[in-house]
Design an enzyme around this catalytic site. Structure first.
Site, PDB file in Angstrom:
ATOM      1  N   HIS A 122     -36.198 -71.629  48.832  1.00 48.03           N
ATOM      2  CA  HIS A 122     -35.062 -71.283  47.414  1.00 48.03           C
ATOM      3  C   HIS A 122     -34.663 -71.100  46.338  1.00 48.03           C
ATOM      4  O   HIS A 122     -35.074 -71.594  44.765  1.00 48.03           O
ATOM      5  CB  HIS A 122     -34.288 -72.677  47.588  1.00 48.03           C
ATOM      6  CG  HIS A 122     -33.886 -73.627  48.908  1.00 48.03           C
ATOM      7  ND1 HIS A 122     -32.633 -74.757  49.526  1.00 48.03           N
ATOM      8  CD2 HIS A 122     -34.422 -72.790  50.382  1.00 48.03           C
ATOM      9  CE1 HIS A 122     -32.724 -74.481  50.718  1.00 48.03           C
ATOM     10  NE2 HIS A 122     -32.796 -73.615  51.255  1.00 48.03           N
ATOM     11  N   TYR A 144     -23.717 -78.624  45.883  1.00 48.07           N
ATOM     12  CA  TYR A 144     -23.670 -79.906  45.864  1.00 48.07           C
ATOM     13  C   TYR A 144     -21.938 -79.821  45.241  1.00 48.07           C
ATOM     14  O   TYR A 144     -21.943 -79.206  44.085  1.00 48.07           O
ATOM     15  CB  TYR A 144     -24.407 -80.212  43.855  1.00 48.07           C
ATOM     16  CG  TYR A 144     -26.046 -80.184  44.114  1.00 48.07           C
ATOM     17  CD1 TYR A 144     -27.106 -79.211  44.672  1.00 48.07           C
ATOM     18  CD2 TYR A 144     -26.405 -82.228  43.993  1.00 48.07           C
ATOM     19  CE1 TYR A 144     -27.864 -79.801  44.845  1.00 48.07           C
ATOM     20  CE2 TYR A 144     -28.020 -81.427  44.491  1.00 48.07           C
ATOM     21  CZ  TYR A 144     -28.970 -81.092  44.640  1.00 48.07           C
ATOM     22  OH  TYR A 144     -30.134 -81.603  44.477  1.00 48.07           O
ATOM     23  N   PRO A 183     -31.398 -90.363  44.276  1.00 49.93           N
ATOM     24  CA  PRO A 183     -32.414 -88.417  44.114  1.00 49.93           C
ATOM     25  C   PRO A 183     -31.351 -87.149  43.824  1.00 49.93           C
ATOM     26  O   PRO A 183     -32.095 -86.421  44.683  1.00 49.93           O
ATOM     27  CB  PRO A 183     -32.228 -88.989  46.169  1.00 49.93           C
ATOM     28  CG  PRO A 183     -31.317 -90.046  45.960  1.00 49.93           C
ATOM     29  CD  PRO A 183     -31.371 -90.831  44.463  1.00 49.93           C
ATOM     30  N   LYS A 219     -36.184 -85.218  42.084  1.00 54.22           N
ATOM     31  CA  LYS A 219     -37.343 -85.098  41.081  1.00 54.22           C
ATOM     32  C   LYS A 219     -38.424 -86.609  42.028  1.00 54.22           C
ATOM     33  O   LYS A 219     -39.667 -86.495  41.314  1.00 54.22           O
ATOM     34  CB  LYS A 219     -37.108 -85.826  40.055  1.00 54.22           C
ATOM     35  CG  LYS A 219     -35.942 -84.626  39.232  1.00 54.22           C
ATOM     36  CD  LYS A 219     -36.900 -83.699  38.888  1.00 54.22           C
ATOM     37  CE  LYS A 219     -36.717 -82.334  38.094  1.00 54.22           C
ATOM     38  NZ  LYS A 219     -37.168 -81.723  39.069  1.00 54.22           N
ATOM     39  N   TYR A 246     -34.291 -78.940  36.943  1.00 56.11           N
ATOM     40  CA  TYR A 246     -34.303 -78.576  38.665  1.00 56.11           C
ATOM     41  C   TYR A 246     -36.144 -78.304  39.486  1.00 56.11           C
ATOM     42  O   TYR A 246     -36.330 -78.995  39.949  1.00 56.11           O
ATOM     43  CB  TYR A 246     -33.083 -78.146  38.940  1.00 56.11           C
ATOM     44  CG  TYR A 246     -32.536 -78.802  40.840  1.00 56.11           C
ATOM     45  CD1 TYR A 246     -31.478 -79.427  40.846  1.00 56.11           C
ATOM     46  CD2 TYR A 246     -33.459 -78.300  41.758  1.00 56.11           C
ATOM     47  CE1 TYR A 246     -31.419 -80.235  42.143  1.00 56.11           C
ATOM     48  CE2 TYR A 246     -33.313 -78.341  42.850  1.00 56.11           C
ATOM     49  CZ  TYR A 246     -32.424 -79.395  43.594  1.00 56.11           C
ATOM     50  OH  TYR A 246     -32.530 -80.144  44.607  1.00 56.11           O
TER      51      TYR A 246
END
Ligand SMILES: Cc1cc2nc3c(=O)[nH]c(=O)nc-3n(C[C@H](O)[C@H](O)[C@H](O)COP(=O)(O)OP(=O)(O)OC[C@H]3O[C@@H](n4cnc5c(N)ncnc54)[C@H](O)[C@@H]3O)c2cc1C
Length: 391
Positions: A72, A201, A294, A298, A384
């Site tokens: 991704h 998100y 979550p 991580k 991220y």
């Protein structure tokens, strides 16, 4: 049993540590309370940072991940009426990989089989003894009910947040920090092709939602709920309706395709750090030492980063009696732990409405900022996609 390293817990941290030590000729014994089938089927994390993938490639564990996982480039961030894509490759030069923790655990299990490592699954009553002496040992009851004892040079606690290792460190030997969030995630696994190519998100006044996936035919989705949520009050139809609303069905022609739900659970959200990650001859790695909510993906990556630092330290300690890296382990690991703890807290507090109208405005302002300022977006992307191990 005599061995160099006794490893408590056969989750990703324990199995990977055993693999890394084995490659350098260091013998380990791994004990695990659950069965192998249970550990390999446990639905948990699914996003691997670029440094996790790099390490797995380096140590011969990347083949299936590259064949069956999905690379991704970034994520979508959205709120009602707006969806923005953050391209991590363009922003930070790194991508992430979608590959279920179940699959990584299976790969690790097969690699340990190939190396002739016997993992003791189904043990009970694991206890750690004499950790501050030169002769620590671990006792347990094996799967057949026989009493067993391991005499190693060092013990590593990779037994997650409820295992005996963290509890074996007396209060005087540790400092802890904790944050419990006033919300939880209702997570589902559904047999349906994802309605998105990368994770979405979504901030929504009703609560956060996340559209993730495990493969081309399995979707993983989450809804923000109260921590005391009763799953009986969430029949499948209510879940799909809430997901469609919060994820913005109808936005620029996008729609969410529902499907059969095969797993449903409520995950509490917590941050926790214990320091130091060492007590005498006991070292801690992964969830045994720290928990993150979550939202930042991580937890699994931190477990991998811990053992990537710990393995060379233990090799030097047991093969050359050189304790310098072992002495430095806790401090080095905690630098990344706190970076990830901050990032996970930041993502969590930015995306979950908590009923406070002032916080709502701050959240909307932050979301506009990270989707309109290249500097802010780069900060999110860098964290991220993950910093190099050791940073
Ligand atoms: C319920 C849950 C859901 C999660 N979902 C997500 C998610 O959606 N996304 C995400 O990014 N991260 C998620 N995480 C976080 C991520 O899965 C963990 O950070 C990761 O599993 C850490 O690996 P670990 O090896 O340190 O610990 P674990 O995977 O917890 O492994 C610890 C092992 O120790 C064993 N053990 C415990 N007690 C003993 C004992 N007495 N003796 C021997 N063995 C013992 C356990 O059975 C377990 O196999 C989730 C975690 C949990 C707990």
């Amino acid at each position: 049993m005599r061995t160099e390293v006794a490893i408590v817990g056969a989750g990703p941290a324990g199995l990977l540590l055993s693999h890394l030590l084995g490659r350098e000729g260091v013998d380990s014994v791994v004990v695990e309370t659950r069965s192998r089938e249970y550990v390999e089927a446990r639905i948990r994390a699914g996003i691997l940072e670029s440094s996790t993938v790099g390490l797995l490639d380096e140590v011969g564990l990347g083949d299936r991940l590259h064949r069956e996982g999905q690379q991704h480039r970034g994520i979508y961030l959205q709120w009602p009426g707006e969806r923005h894509h953050l391209d991590f490759v363009e922003l930070a030069g790194r991508s992430v990989w979608l590959y279920g923790q179940t699959e990584l655990t299976k790969d690790l299990g097969l690699a340990r089989d190939a190396a002739g490592q016997h993992i003791r699954y189904g043990v009970r009553d694991t206890r750690l003894h004499d950790l501050t002496t030169g002769h620590p040992y671990v006792t347990f009851t094996d799967a057949d009910g026989g009493a067993a004892r391991i005499d190693p040079n060092v013990v590593v606690g990779c037994d997650g947040s409820f295992g005996p290792s963290r509890a074996a460190v007396p209060d005087a030997g540790k400092q802890t920090w904790e944050r419990t969030y006033p919300y939880a995630w209702l997570g589902i696994l559904a047999t349906v092709a994802p309605s998105t190519d990368e994770l979405i998100y979504a901030w929504h006044p009703e609560g956060f939602a996340l559209h993730s996936m495990r493969s081309a035919s399995v979707s993983r989705l989450y809804l923000q709920v109260d921590p005391d949520t009763d799953l009986d009050e969430w029949p499948d139809e209510r879940i799909w309706d809430a997901l469609a609303r919060r994820l913005g069905a109808g936005l620029e022609g996008w729609d969410l395709t529902p499907g059969p739900i095969t797993e449903k659970s409520v995950l509490p959200m917590r941050s926790f750090v214990m320091a130091p990650m060492r007590y005498g001859r006991l070292f801690l790695a992964g969830d045994a030492a720290h928990i993150v909510p979550p939202t930042g993906a991580k937890g699994l990556n931190l477990a991998v980063a811990d053992v990537a630092l710990l393995a060379p330290a233990l090799v030097a300690l047991v093969q050359k009696n050189d304790g310098r890296l072992a002495e430095a382990y806790s401090e080095a690991a905690l630098r990344r732990v706190w970076r990830s703890t901050h990032f996970s807290w930041w993502m969590t507090t930015m995306l979950h409405p908590n009923g406070d109208p002032f916080d709502t405005q701050l959240q909307r302002s932050q979301l506009r900022w990270v989707t309109s300022s290249r500097a802010a977006a780069t900060g999110l992307a860098e964290n991220y996609a993950g910093l190099p191990i050791g940073c």
